[in-house]
Design an enzyme around this catalytic site. Structure first.
Site, PDB file in Angstrom:
ATOM      1  N   ASN A   6       0.926  -1.104  -0.017  1.00  0.00           N
ATOM      2  CA  ASN A   6      -0.072  -0.088  -0.058  1.00  0.00           C
ATOM      3  C   ASN A   6       0.740   1.154   0.068  1.00  0.00           C
ATOM      4  O   ASN A   6       1.496   1.463   1.060  1.00  0.00           O
ATOM      5  CB  ASN A   6      -0.972  -0.056   1.138  1.00  0.00           C
ATOM      6  CG  ASN A   6      -1.730   1.189   1.270  1.00  0.00           C
ATOM      7  OD1 ASN A   6      -1.954   1.919   0.425  1.00  0.00           O
ATOM      8  ND2 ASN A   6      -2.595   1.303   2.456  1.00  0.00           N
ATOM      9  N   LYS A  12       0.085   4.255  -0.378  1.00  0.00           N
ATOM     10  CA  LYS A  12      -0.630   5.199   0.440  1.00  0.00           C
ATOM     11  C   LYS A  12      -0.373   6.558  -0.514  1.00  0.00           C
ATOM     12  O   LYS A  12      -0.287   6.420  -1.817  1.00  0.00           O
ATOM     13  CB  LYS A  12      -0.079   5.719   1.824  1.00  0.00           C
ATOM     14  CG  LYS A  12      -0.316   4.593   2.812  1.00  0.00           C
ATOM     15  CD  LYS A  12      -0.068   4.399   3.979  1.00  0.00           C
ATOM     16  CE  LYS A  12      -0.135   3.146   4.709  1.00  0.00           C
ATOM     17  NZ  LYS A  12      -0.275   3.185   6.293  1.00  0.00           N
ATOM     18  N   HIS A  17      -9.518   0.967   5.071  1.00  0.00           N
ATOM     19  CA  HIS A  17      -8.238   1.249   5.732  1.00  0.00           C
ATOM     20  C   HIS A  17      -8.360   2.224   6.780  1.00  0.00           C
ATOM     21  O   HIS A  17      -9.359   3.159   6.647  1.00  0.00           O
ATOM     22  CB  HIS A  17      -7.095   1.621   4.742  1.00  0.00           C
ATOM     23  CG  HIS A  17      -5.591   1.823   5.370  1.00  0.00           C
ATOM     24  ND1 HIS A  17      -5.146   2.645   5.987  1.00  0.00           N
ATOM     25  CD2 HIS A  17      -4.477   0.823   5.174  1.00  0.00           C
ATOM     26  CE1 HIS A  17      -3.943   2.523   6.522  1.00  0.00           C
ATOM     27  NE2 HIS A  17      -3.633   1.299   5.830  1.00  0.00           N
ATOM     28  N   GLU A  31      -6.836   4.597   7.842  1.00  0.00           N
ATOM     29  CA  GLU A  31      -6.646   6.036   7.558  1.00  0.00           C
ATOM     30  C   GLU A  31      -7.878   6.715   6.895  1.00  0.00           C
ATOM     31  O   GLU A  31      -8.382   7.693   7.199  1.00  0.00           O
ATOM     32  CB  GLU A  31      -5.319   6.214   6.753  1.00  0.00           C
ATOM     33  CG  GLU A  31      -4.165   5.791   7.669  1.00  0.00           C
ATOM     34  CD  GLU A  31      -2.843   5.278   6.841  1.00  0.00           C
ATOM     35  OE1 GLU A  31      -3.143   5.402   5.356  1.00  0.00           O
ATOM     36  OE2 GLU A  31      -2.133   4.771   7.357  1.00  0.00           O
ATOM     37  N   GLU A  54      -4.737  -4.824  10.862  1.00  0.00           N
ATOM     38  CA  GLU A  54      -3.972  -3.746  10.883  1.00  0.00           C
ATOM     39  C   GLU A  54      -4.204  -2.911  12.215  1.00  0.00           C
ATOM     40  O   GLU A  54      -4.893  -1.988  12.151  1.00  0.00           O
ATOM     41  CB  GLU A  54      -4.036  -2.686   9.843  1.00  0.00           C
ATOM     42  CG  GLU A  54      -3.654  -3.222   8.424  1.00  0.00           C
ATOM     43  CD  GLU A  54      -3.234  -2.299   7.156  1.00  0.00           C
ATOM     44  OE1 GLU A  54      -2.159  -2.795   6.674  1.00  0.00           O
ATOM     45  OE2 GLU A  54      -3.680  -1.156   7.493  1.00  0.00           O
ATOM     46  N   GLY A  95       2.914   2.500  10.844  1.00  0.00           N
ATOM     47  CA  GLY A  95       3.847   3.699  10.435  1.00  0.00           C
ATOM     48  C   GLY A  95       4.699   4.178  11.675  1.00  0.00           C
ATOM     49  O   GLY A  95       5.057   5.067  11.669  1.00  0.00           O
ATOM     50  N   SER A 114       3.839  -1.861  10.343  1.00  0.00           N
ATOM     51  CA  SER A 114       5.310  -1.887  10.403  1.00  0.00           C
ATOM     52  C   SER A 114       6.018  -3.258  10.164  1.00  0.00           C
ATOM     53  O   SER A 114       6.882  -3.393  10.760  1.00  0.00           O
ATOM     54  CB  SER A 114       5.713  -1.626  11.939  1.00  0.00           C
ATOM     55  OG  SER A 114       5.073  -0.212  12.332  1.00  0.00           O
TER      56      SER A 114
HETATM   57  O1  G3P Z   1      -1.884  -0.573   4.806  1.00  0.00           O
HETATM   58  C1  G3P Z   1      -0.577  -0.805   5.199  1.00  0.00           C
HETATM   59  C2  G3P Z   1      -0.395  -0.088   6.571  1.00  0.00           C
HETATM   60  O2  G3P Z   1      -1.162   0.682   6.957  1.00  0.00           O
HETATM   61  C3  G3P Z   1       0.993  -0.452   7.225  1.00  0.00           C
HETATM   62  O3  G3P Z   1       1.841   0.686   7.068  1.00  0.00           O
HETATM   63  O4  G3P Z   1       3.815   1.682   7.009  1.00  0.00           O
HETATM   64  O5  G3P Z   1       3.238   0.528   9.104  1.00  0.00           O
HETATM   65  O6  G3P Z   1       3.805  -0.631   7.000  1.00  0.00           O
HETATM   66  P1  G3P Z   1       3.139   0.483   7.718  1.00  0.00           P
END
Ligand code: G3P
Length: 247
Positions: free
Chosen positions: A10, A12, A94, A96, A164, A170, A210
Site C-alpha cells: 500500500n 498510500k 483502511h 486512515e 492492521e 507507520g 510496521s
Molecule cells: O496498509 C498498510 C499499512 O497501513 C501499514 O503501514 O507503514 O506500518 O507498514 P506501515
C-alpha cells in the site's frame, strides 16, 4: 485447501512518476516466490502507469473505490472504471480512511459489497486503536467491523482480510507474533461461527503494521498469518524480502 500466501503493498499518498517507476522496475527484475500472490496499490494517478509496466504476475489495486455507478460524484472512482482500466483489486476500510476520512463500518461494508459484486477483489482492513486495545476491547472492535461487512456480502471468495492494529501502522511498533496470531485466530473463529466453515478455512488474513524485511519471517510462520499488507516498506527494495518471507 491451502491458503496462498499474499503480500500487498500500500503506497498510500506517496511517490512520484519517477519513484513509482523505480519500484516497478525493481519488482520486475526481482526473483519473487512463485507461491506468493502480490498486489500493489499505488495512488490512483499512477494506477495505469503501474499496470502497464508491471511484469512478474503482480496485480494492481486501487486504494479506494466508490459504491455508486458512474455519475455526478466529484473526486470518486467507480468499480466499472477500475474494471475498464484493468485494475481488479481495491483496498477498502483502511484505518486512515476510517479515521481521517470518517468512513463508517457501514460505508466500508457498502463499498465492499458493490466492489465484490462488480468483480473487484477487496483487501478489507480492520483493526483497533491503542485505546481500544488497552481497554481490552480489541476482539469486540474487530468483531463489530466484521459483522458490518458480513451483513452485506455473500461472496467471500474475492475478499482478503487485513488486520492492521492502528497503533502499529507507520510507528515502527510491530505487533508481537502472539498479538497478531491471537487476533487472526479470533477472526477465523468468528468467520467459522458467523459465516461458514469454508470461508473461515479459505479466507486469507494478512497482518499489517510496521512489517519490514527483518520481522516478516517470524510473523509468516504463524498458522493464521497468511501474508502482509505493507505500507512504508513497500516503497523500498526490502519489499522483495517481505514477498519472499514464506520461503
Ligand atoms: O496498509 C498498510 C499499512 O497501513 C501499514 O503501514 O507503514 O506500518 O507498514 P506501515
Amino acid at each position: 485447501m491451502a491458503r496462498k500466501f499474499f503480500v500487498g503493498g500500500n503506497f498510500k499518498m506517496n511517490g512520484t512518476i519517477e519513484s513509482v517507476k523505480a519500484i516497478v522496475n525493481n519488482l520486475n527484475e526481482a526473483k519473487l516466490d512463485p507461491n506468493t500472490e502480490v498486489v500493489i496499490a499505488p495512488p490512483a494517478l499512477y494506477l495505469l502507469l503501474v499496470r502497464e509496466h508491471l511484469k512478474n504476475g503482480i496485480q494492481v489495486a486501487a486504494q479506494n473505490v466508490f459504491d455508486k455507478p458512474n455519475g455526478a460524484y466529484t473526486g470518486e472512482i467507480s468499480v466499472s472504471q477500475l474494471k475498464d482500466s484493468g485494475i481488479n483489486w481495491s483496498i477498502l476500510g483502511h484505518s486512515e480512511r476510517r479515521t481521517i476520512l470518517k468512513e463508517s463500518d457501514e460505508v466500508v461494508a457498502s463499498k465492499t459489497k458493490v466492489a465484490t459484486e462488480g468483480g473487484i477483489s477487496v483487501i478489507w482492513c480492520c483493526g483497533e486503536s491503542l485505546e481500544e486495545r488497552e481497554s481490552g476491547n480489541t476482539i469486540s472492535v474487530i468483531e463489530g467491523q466484521l459483522a458490518a461487512v458480513a451483513a452485506k456480502i455473500d461472496n467471500w471468495k474475492n475478499v482478503v482480510i487485513a488486520y492492521e492494529p492502528i497503533w502499529a501502522i507507520g510507528t515502527g511498533k510491530v505487533a508481537t507474533v502472539q498479538q497478531a496470531q491471537e487476533v487472526h485466530a479470533a477472526i477465523r473463529k468468528w468467520l467459522k461461527a458467523n459465516v461458514s466453515e469454508t470461508v473461515a478455512a479459505e479466507t486469507r488474513i494478512l497482518y499489517g503494521g510496521s512489517v519490514n524485511g527483518k520481522n516478516c519471517k517470524e510473523l509468516a510462520h504463524e498458522e493464521d498469518i497468511d501474508g502482509f499488507l505493507v505500507g512504508g516498506a513497500s516503497l523500498k527494495p526490502e519489499f522483495v524480502d517481505i514477498i519472499n518471507a514464506n520461503q
